[in-house]
Design a protein around this motif. Sequence first.
Motif, PDB file in Angstrom:
ATOM      1  N   VAL A  26      78.727  36.456  17.532  1.00 37.04           N
ATOM      2  CA  VAL A  26      79.438  36.534  16.268  1.00 37.04           C
ATOM      3  C   VAL A  26      79.039  35.808  15.177  1.00 37.04           C
ATOM      4  CG1 VAL A  26      81.817  35.439  15.797  1.00 37.04           C
ATOM      5  CG2 VAL A  26      81.444  36.048  18.180  1.00 37.04           C
ATOM      6  N   SER A  27      79.222  36.788  14.294  1.00 36.07           N
ATOM      7  CA  SER A  27      78.390  36.111  12.896  1.00 36.07           C
ATOM      8  C   SER A  27      79.549  35.969  11.993  1.00 36.07           C
ATOM      9  CB  SER A  27      77.236  36.900  12.261  1.00 36.07           C
ATOM     10  OG  SER A  27      78.025  38.394  12.610  1.00 36.07           O
ATOM     11  N   LEU A  28      79.415  34.758  11.345  1.00 31.36           N
ATOM     12  CA  LEU A  28      80.687  34.429  10.340  1.00 31.36           C
ATOM     13  C   LEU A  28      80.526  35.057   8.947  1.00 31.36           C
ATOM     14  CD1 LEU A  28      80.648  30.724  11.684  1.00 31.36           C
ATOM     15  CD2 LEU A  28      82.431  32.209  11.883  1.00 31.36           C
ATOM     16  N   LYS A  29      81.456  35.666   8.659  1.00 31.41           N
ATOM     17  CA  LYS A  29      81.268  36.035   7.213  1.00 31.41           C
ATOM     18  C   LYS A  29      82.022  35.168   6.378  1.00 31.41           C
ATOM     19  CE  LYS A  29      83.683  40.211   7.710  1.00 31.41           C
ATOM     20  NZ  LYS A  29      84.196  41.629   7.622  1.00 31.41           N
ATOM     21  N   GLY A  30      82.906  34.463   6.946  1.00 32.31           N
ATOM     22  CA  GLY A  30      83.456  33.428   6.074  1.00 32.31           C
ATOM     23  C   GLY A  30      84.011  32.330   6.810  1.00 32.31           C
ATOM     24  N   ARG A  31      84.806  31.367   6.454  1.00 38.47           N
ATOM     25  CA  ARG A  31      85.138  30.514   7.104  1.00 38.47           C
ATOM     26  C   ARG A  31      85.990  31.061   8.531  1.00 38.47           C
ATOM     27  NH1 ARG A  31      89.001  26.680   8.600  1.00 38.47           N
ATOM     28  NH2 ARG A  31      88.680  24.540   8.215  1.00 38.47           N
ATOM     29  N   ALA A  32      86.703  31.778   7.957  1.00 41.30           N
ATOM     30  CA  ALA A  32      87.748  32.256   9.060  1.00 41.30           C
ATOM     31  C   ALA A  32      87.603  33.701   9.625  1.00 41.30           C
ATOM     32  CB  ALA A  32      89.257  32.004   8.831  1.00 41.30           C
ATOM     33  N   ASN A  33      86.619  34.256   8.970  1.00 37.75           N
ATOM     34  CA  ASN A  33      86.364  35.908   9.075  1.00 37.75           C
ATOM     35  C   ASN A  33      85.312  36.136  10.135  1.00 37.75           C
ATOM     36  OD1 ASN A  33      86.997  38.357   9.010  1.00 37.75           O
ATOM     37  ND2 ASN A  33      87.004  38.470   6.549  1.00 37.75           N
ATOM     38  N   VAL A  34      85.334  36.641  11.181  1.00 39.39           N
ATOM     39  CA  VAL A  34      84.172  36.879  11.836  1.00 39.39           C
ATOM     40  C   VAL A  34      83.979  38.327  12.142  1.00 39.39           C
ATOM     41  CG1 VAL A  34      84.924  35.014  13.334  1.00 39.39           C
ATOM     42  CG2 VAL A  34      85.443  36.903  14.144  1.00 39.39           C
ATOM     43  N   VAL A  35      82.870  38.656  12.218  1.00 38.92           N
ATOM     44  CA  VAL A  35      82.451  39.984  12.807  1.00 38.92           C
ATOM     45  C   VAL A  35      81.438  40.000  13.882  1.00 38.92           C
ATOM     46  CG1 VAL A  35      80.527  40.149  11.143  1.00 38.92           C
ATOM     47  CG2 VAL A  35      81.432  42.235  11.788  1.00 38.92           C
ATOM     48  N   THR A  36      81.754  40.666  14.918  1.00 37.43           N
ATOM     49  CA  THR A  36      80.997  40.756  15.959  1.00 37.43           C
ATOM     50  C   THR A  36      79.903  42.028  16.180  1.00 37.43           C
ATOM     51  OG1 THR A  36      82.359  42.363  17.204  1.00 37.43           O
ATOM     52  CG2 THR A  36      83.006  39.898  17.122  1.00 37.43           C
ATOM     53  N   ASP A  37      79.131  42.125  16.984  1.00 39.71           N
ATOM     54  CA  ASP A  37      78.201  43.080  16.970  1.00 39.71           C
ATOM     55  C   ASP A  37      78.911  44.427  17.571  1.00 39.71           C
ATOM     56  OD1 ASP A  37      76.239  42.301  20.156  1.00 39.71           O
ATOM     57  OD2 ASP A  37      78.208  42.011  19.475  1.00 39.71           O
ATOM     58  N   ALA A  38      80.025  44.240  18.106  1.00 37.27           N
ATOM     59  CA  ALA A  38      80.837  45.169  18.519  1.00 37.27           C
ATOM     60  C   ALA A  38      81.435  45.981  17.407  1.00 37.27           C
ATOM     61  CB  ALA A  38      81.963  44.597  19.350  1.00 37.27           C
ATOM     62  N   ASP A  39      81.669  45.202  16.265  1.00 37.65           N
ATOM     63  CA  ASP A  39      82.618  45.868  15.200  1.00 37.65           C
ATOM     64  C   ASP A  39      81.460  46.761  14.514  1.00 37.65           C
ATOM     65  OD1 ASP A  39      83.839  42.800  14.935  1.00 37.65           O
ATOM     66  OD2 ASP A  39      84.621  44.316  13.442  1.00 37.65           O
ATOM     67  N   LEU A  40      80.260  46.473  14.517  1.00 35.89           N
ATOM     68  CA  LEU A  40      79.036  47.039  13.872  1.00 35.89           C
ATOM     69  C   LEU A  40      78.696  48.215  14.846  1.00 35.89           C
ATOM     70  CD1 LEU A  40      76.766  44.035  12.759  1.00 35.89           C
ATOM     71  CD2 LEU A  40      78.608  45.581  11.447  1.00 35.89           C
ATOM     72  N   ALA A  41      78.905  48.273  16.003  1.00 35.68           N
ATOM     73  CA  ALA A  41      78.590  49.455  16.841  1.00 35.68           C
ATOM     74  C   ALA A  41      79.752  50.277  16.932  1.00 35.68           C
ATOM     75  CB  ALA A  41      78.260  48.619  18.266  1.00 35.68           C
ATOM     76  N   SER A  42      80.659  49.840  16.910  1.00 34.95           N
ATOM     77  CA  SER A  42      81.953  50.683  16.865  1.00 34.95           C
ATOM     78  C   SER A  42      81.988  51.662  15.613  1.00 34.95           C
ATOM     79  CB  SER A  42      83.328  49.714  17.093  1.00 34.95           C
ATOM     80  OG  SER A  42      84.368  50.220  16.773  1.00 34.95           O
ATOM     81  N   GLU A  43      81.837  50.717  14.300  1.00 35.98           N
ATOM     82  CA  GLU A  43      81.823  51.445  13.126  1.00 35.98           C
ATOM     83  C   GLU A  43      80.726  52.609  13.002  1.00 35.98           C
ATOM     84  OE1 GLU A  43      82.444  49.444   9.052  1.00 35.98           O
ATOM     85  OE2 GLU A  43      80.339  49.685   9.099  1.00 35.98           O
ATOM     86  N   ARG A  44      79.526  51.956  13.592  1.00 37.20           N
ATOM     87  CA  ARG A  44      78.421  53.348  13.609  1.00 37.20           C
ATOM     88  C   ARG A  44      78.808  54.381  14.101  1.00 37.20           C
ATOM     89  NH1 ARG A  44      76.018  52.788  10.164  1.00 37.20           N
ATOM     90  NH2 ARG A  44      76.442  54.985   9.991  1.00 37.20           N
ATOM     91  N   LEU A  45      79.437  54.424  15.501  1.00 33.98           N
ATOM     92  CA  LEU A  45      79.882  55.331  16.177  1.00 33.98           C
ATOM     93  C   LEU A  45      81.099  56.363  15.316  1.00 33.98           C
ATOM     94  CD1 LEU A  45      79.567  54.776  19.663  1.00 33.98           C
ATOM     95  CD2 LEU A  45      81.889  55.865  19.238  1.00 33.98           C
ATOM     96  N   ILE A  46      81.899  55.528  14.981  1.00 29.55           N
ATOM     97  CA  ILE A  46      83.248  56.172  14.191  1.00 29.55           C
ATOM     98  C   ILE A  46      82.440  57.041  13.135  1.00 29.55           C
ATOM     99  CG2 ILE A  46      85.036  55.998  12.861  1.00 29.55           C
ATOM    100  CD1 ILE A  46      85.688  53.447  14.687  1.00 29.55           C
TER     101      ILE A  46
END
Lengths: 258, 243
Positions: free
Chosen positions: B10-30
């Motif tokens: 989990v990488s933190l984009k901001g204090r309360a906003n997270v992005v996971t490696d799954a977000d990135l993988a899912s986005e890549r696929l789509i």
Amino acid sequence: MAVALEATKAAGAIIREGWNSDREITFKGRADIVTDIDVKAEKAVLEILTSAFPDFGILAEESSPIAGKSQYRWVVDPLDGTRNYAQSIPHFCTIVALADSDEVIAGVVYDPVREETFTAARGQGAFLNGSPISVSETTELSRSLLSFDLGYVDEKAGLAIDLLRSLWPGMYSVRLMGSAGLGVAYAASGRVDLFFHHSLSPWDIAAGLILAKEAGGRVVDRQGNDAGLFTPSVICSSPVLIDGFLAATDGLPWRTAV
Amino acid sequence: MGRFQTDVEVSLKGRANVVTDADLASERLILDYVSEEYPDFGILSEESEPVAGTSPYTWVVDPIDGTRNFAEGIPHFCIVVAISDGDQVVCGVTYDPVRDEMFAAQRGRGATLNGEPMQVSDREDIDEAVLGFDLGYDFGQAKHLLELAADVWPRVQGYRLMGAGALGLAYAACGRIDLYFHHSLSAWDIASGVLLAREAGGAVLDRATLEDATLFSPGLIVSNPSLVKQFLALTEGSTWRSM
């Protein structure tokens, strides 16, 4: 445990069957409803439980309590999150717990939508679909995801919202999902960091008490003492976060209201 | 989905906003898929830089809406894929992979849940309504939202705060929640939800202007017209409305 699991699955089947049909809804209070499915599911659960253990007492949401000949009693909520069910929000559960007098020694929370079964028995750990679970490892309230539900007493619900207002931004965020049974189960499994509620009935909290304990957490009342079956207001989390929550909410009306 | 309950980075984009490696993988696929099918379209996706296309149409994508839920193991999140034409949405889907529920709409052709037509709530009185909302990532604004929730209580039946705005909109579109409101959503959060609700017979208003919401409306109020009207009356004068 096997009997409890069988009972929850039976309830789940009735709940799933009823999902696509019109529901008959009766109001127990301003926001407190029961559907025909609650009643049917409870009947199915109690039939299984009483035929396996005819001496046990029964404490179930939609029936009159039955005093058994044994010190053991079943504590049952056939459909927790009735409002969600009535509105077709797919987030609700069946709760079956076993108590030895007033102490819960085993419990099951079954989510029939996602097929997730939370189980715990005294001294045997807590599990989700057979894998061990434990409460959150987060130590700071400011990084915590808090969960709660409103319950059926307007004034107390108002105090809970006020508490969050006062606390903000001293937590990461908040969830209000509509099933206290799942709320406690999620806290026991660390999906949320902490769950709190002010007006729970024994059948709402029964399984949660043992789940949290076996998952390394605590369930306390608003003064920080261990909660029991008949404690209406609870805070469920890891010991560290409970201390943090109690400190941060010290003196707030939700904590002190009668 | 295999990512879901294993440890995620989990990488933190901001204090309360997270992005996971799954977000990135899912986005890549789509994105790989849609840009191969329609290479002329622009791309507006949460985890990438926007891409200008040569066509008037743009893919608008949120690979995981409700990322915090996903990261924590709360099984309530969704994927949003929509096509916009300027600031209007022409078609969109919101997909919940846990419950296998696909919400879909096409402009002028209605809205469906797993293929069945869906409508917004037909509830007439807001005091019997369950209102959905989420806090968002701006702490100052969330404060006013909590104030609003406290002030309105108990003049509604209940609240739901479930952690995925796009699912909140989809639930409003199919009447599971009677009304949904939010103040700071991004285009990729609302792209399909705005169309779902509209095609399901709902009023979808921009929180600030009270006009019909567009793809770029940061805040929304979504329900049947009668409940929207009552909500506006209940919240008149609040800071949440005017912020």
